[in-house]
Motif scaffolding. Structure first.
Motif, mmCIF file in Angstrom:
data_model
loop_
_atom_site.group_PDB
_atom_site.id
_atom_site.type_symbol
_atom_site.label_atom_id
_atom_site.label_comp_id
_atom_site.label_asym_id
_atom_site.label_seq_id
_atom_site.Cartn_x
_atom_site.Cartn_y
_atom_site.Cartn_z
ATOM 1 N N GLY A 22 0.693 -1.284 -0.030
ATOM 2 C CA GLY A 22 0.044 -0.053 0.146
ATOM 3 C C GLY A 22 0.659 1.286 0.119
ATOM 4 N N LEU A 23 2.032 1.118 -0.116
ATOM 5 C CA LEU A 23 3.009 2.333 -0.356
ATOM 6 C C LEU A 23 3.057 2.804 -1.633
ATOM 7 C CD1 LEU A 23 5.504 1.554 2.297
ATOM 8 C CD2 LEU A 23 3.523 2.889 2.568
ATOM 9 N N TYR A 24 3.562 4.030 -1.931
ATOM 10 C CA TYR A 24 3.703 4.453 -3.452
ATOM 11 C C TYR A 24 5.035 5.173 -3.351
ATOM 12 C CZ TYR A 24 -1.201 3.233 -3.826
ATOM 13 O OH TYR A 24 -2.396 2.572 -3.625
ATOM 14 N N TRP A 25 5.529 5.260 -4.478
ATOM 15 C CA TRP A 25 7.049 5.799 -4.511
ATOM 16 C C TRP A 25 6.878 6.804 -6.023
ATOM 17 C CZ3 TRP A 25 6.983 1.431 -2.349
ATOM 18 C CH2 TRP A 25 7.730 1.299 -1.121
ATOM 19 N N VAL A 26 7.419 8.104 -6.170
ATOM 20 C CA VAL A 26 7.584 8.746 -7.414
ATOM 21 C C VAL A 26 8.898 8.337 -8.088
ATOM 22 C CG1 VAL A 26 7.373 10.946 -8.394
ATOM 23 C CG2 VAL A 26 5.850 10.588 -6.397
ATOM 24 N N VAL A 27 8.798 7.980 -9.172
ATOM 25 C CA VAL A 27 10.131 7.684 -10.013
ATOM 26 C C VAL A 27 10.430 8.352 -11.030
ATOM 27 C CG1 VAL A 27 11.275 5.813 -11.104
ATOM 28 C CG2 VAL A 27 9.864 5.547 -8.996
ATOM 29 N N GLY A 28 11.436 8.911 -11.175
ATOM 30 C CA GLY A 28 11.745 9.429 -12.650
ATOM 31 C C GLY A 28 12.443 8.606 -13.531
ATOM 32 N N ASP A 46 20.097 2.630 -14.356
ATOM 33 C CA ASP A 46 19.739 2.767 -15.770
ATOM 34 C C ASP A 46 18.966 4.027 -15.893
ATOM 35 O OD1 ASP A 46 21.544 0.624 -16.369
ATOM 36 O OD2 ASP A 46 20.067 -0.838 -16.062
ATOM 37 N N ASP A 47 17.755 3.728 -16.261
ATOM 38 C CA ASP A 47 16.667 4.765 -16.697
ATOM 39 C C ASP A 47 16.022 5.204 -15.381
ATOM 40 O OD1 ASP A 47 17.177 4.349 -19.595
ATOM 41 O OD2 ASP A 47 15.705 2.822 -19.626
ATOM 42 N N ILE A 48 16.012 4.637 -14.426
ATOM 43 C CA ILE A 48 15.554 5.376 -13.130
ATOM 44 C C ILE A 48 16.509 6.287 -12.438
ATOM 45 C CG2 ILE A 48 14.544 5.090 -11.028
ATOM 46 C CD1 ILE A 48 12.801 4.058 -13.456
ATOM 47 N N TRP A 49 16.337 7.961 -12.415
ATOM 48 C CA TRP A 49 17.497 8.679 -12.245
ATOM 49 C C TRP A 49 17.101 9.151 -10.939
ATOM 50 C CZ3 TRP A 49 13.882 10.995 -15.649
ATOM 51 C CH2 TRP A 49 13.415 12.295 -15.401
ATOM 52 N N PHE A 50 15.940 9.044 -10.199
ATOM 53 C CA PHE A 50 15.564 9.503 -8.969
ATOM 54 C C PHE A 50 14.273 8.685 -8.646
ATOM 55 C CE2 PHE A 50 12.645 12.482 -10.869
ATOM 56 C CZ PHE A 50 11.595 12.485 -10.065
ATOM 57 N N GLU A 51 14.205 8.653 -7.178
ATOM 58 C CA GLU A 51 12.978 8.069 -6.527
ATOM 59 C C GLU A 51 12.647 8.882 -5.355
ATOM 60 O OE1 GLU A 51 12.503 6.323 -3.465
ATOM 61 O OE2 GLU A 51 14.541 5.670 -2.985
ATOM 62 N N ASP A 52 11.381 8.979 -5.071
ATOM 63 C CA ASP A 52 11.041 9.792 -3.717
ATOM 64 C C ASP A 52 9.705 9.072 -3.193
ATOM 65 O OD1 ASP A 52 10.976 12.027 -1.995
ATOM 66 O OD2 ASP A 52 9.296 13.046 -3.120
ATOM 67 N N GLY A 53 9.855 8.976 -1.862
ATOM 68 C CA GLY A 53 9.023 8.426 -1.223
ATOM 69 C C GLY A 53 9.409 7.291 -0.161
ATOM 70 N N PRO A 54 8.765 6.546 0.506
ATOM 71 C CA PRO A 54 7.431 6.067 0.178
ATOM 72 C C PRO A 54 6.199 7.023 0.702
ATOM 73 C CG PRO A 54 8.144 4.843 2.153
ATOM 74 C CD PRO A 54 9.306 5.966 1.693
ATOM 75 N N TYR A 55 4.940 7.086 0.070
ATOM 76 C CA TYR A 55 3.885 7.699 0.450
ATOM 77 C C TYR A 55 2.846 6.881 0.733
ATOM 78 C CZ TYR A 55 6.402 11.547 -1.566
ATOM 79 O OH TYR A 55 7.431 12.393 -1.852
ATOM 80 N N LYS A 56 1.905 7.164 1.806
ATOM 81 C CA LYS A 56 0.743 6.201 2.286
ATOM 82 C C LYS A 56 -0.150 6.146 1.437
ATOM 83 C CE LYS A 56 2.220 6.450 7.005
ATOM 84 N NZ LYS A 56 2.034 6.647 8.211
ATOM 85 N N SER A 57 -0.323 7.297 0.333
ATOM 86 C CA SER A 57 -1.716 7.209 -0.316
ATOM 87 C C SER A 57 -1.186 7.510 -1.703
ATOM 88 C CB SER A 57 -2.839 7.997 0.297
ATOM 89 O OG SER A 57 -2.586 9.333 0.182
ATOM 90 N N LEU A 58 -2.158 7.268 -2.742
ATOM 91 C CA LEU A 58 -1.737 7.608 -4.205
ATOM 92 C C LEU A 58 -1.981 8.953 -4.261
ATOM 93 C CD1 LEU A 58 -1.367 6.725 -7.065
ATOM 94 C CD2 LEU A 58 -3.866 6.503 -7.080
ATOM 95 N N GLU A 59 -2.903 9.608 -3.290
ATOM 96 C CA GLU A 59 -3.112 11.184 -3.481
ATOM 97 C C GLU A 59 -1.949 11.896 -2.946
ATOM 98 O OE1 GLU A 59 -5.432 9.115 -2.104
ATOM 99 O OE2 GLU A 59 -6.583 9.307 -3.922
ATOM 100 N N ASP A 60 -1.209 11.387 -1.867
ATOM 101 C CA ASP A 60 0.056 11.947 -1.505
ATOM 102 C C ASP A 60 1.115 11.789 -2.269
ATOM 103 O OD1 ASP A 60 -1.100 12.489 1.083
ATOM 104 O OD2 ASP A 60 -0.272 10.737 1.909
ATOM 105 N N ALA A 61 1.193 10.783 -3.376
ATOM 106 C CA ALA A 61 2.333 10.551 -4.450
ATOM 107 C C ALA A 61 2.098 11.621 -5.288
ATOM 108 C CB ALA A 61 2.259 9.095 -4.771
ATOM 109 N N LYS A 62 0.822 11.680 -5.887
ATOM 110 C CA LYS A 62 0.389 12.684 -6.780
ATOM 111 C C LYS A 62 0.978 14.023 -6.410
ATOM 112 C CE LYS A 62 -3.297 10.208 -9.132
ATOM 113 N NZ LYS A 62 -4.530 9.857 -9.283
ATOM 114 N N LEU A 63 0.277 14.525 -5.183
ATOM 115 C CA LEU A 63 0.999 15.822 -4.659
ATOM 116 C C LEU A 63 2.241 16.020 -4.548
ATOM 117 C CD1 LEU A 63 -0.095 18.606 -3.509
ATOM 118 C CD2 LEU A 63 0.085 17.358 -1.368
#
Length: 79
Positions: A22-28, A46-63
């Motif tokens: 149920g956790l979400y990460w934002v990935v470049g 490789d193609d993933i140059w950054f990650e940010d998280g984890p976030y508890k909800s999809l709305e938090d990750a979108k924000l």
């Protein structure tokens, strides 16, 4: 005593894996030049140059994605 220690260690390992659900990460993603929201912990290679998280909800990750300078302003999934 060893059995008790082993049981405690197994409980911690299984409990940690359960809390990851149920956790979400934002990935470049360099290949698509977009920021994506994923549900598993990414590995920055490789193609993933950054990650940010984890976030508890999809709305938090979108924000969070909307506040990251490297992410395009338009959400490709919203179109």
């Amino acid at each position: 005593m060893r059995a008790l220690i082993l049981a405690g260690a197994m409980t911690v390992v299984i409990g940690t894996a359960c809390f990851a659900d149920g956790l979400y990460w934002v990935v470049g993603n360099r290949a698509t030049n977009n920021c994506e929201i994923v549900t598993s912990k990414p590995i920055v290679i490789d193609d993933i140059w950054f990650e940010d998280g984890p976030y508890k909800s999809l709305e938090d990750a979108k924000l969070a994605r909307s506040t990251i300078d490297a992410c395009p302003e338009k959400d490709p999934a919203a179109e």
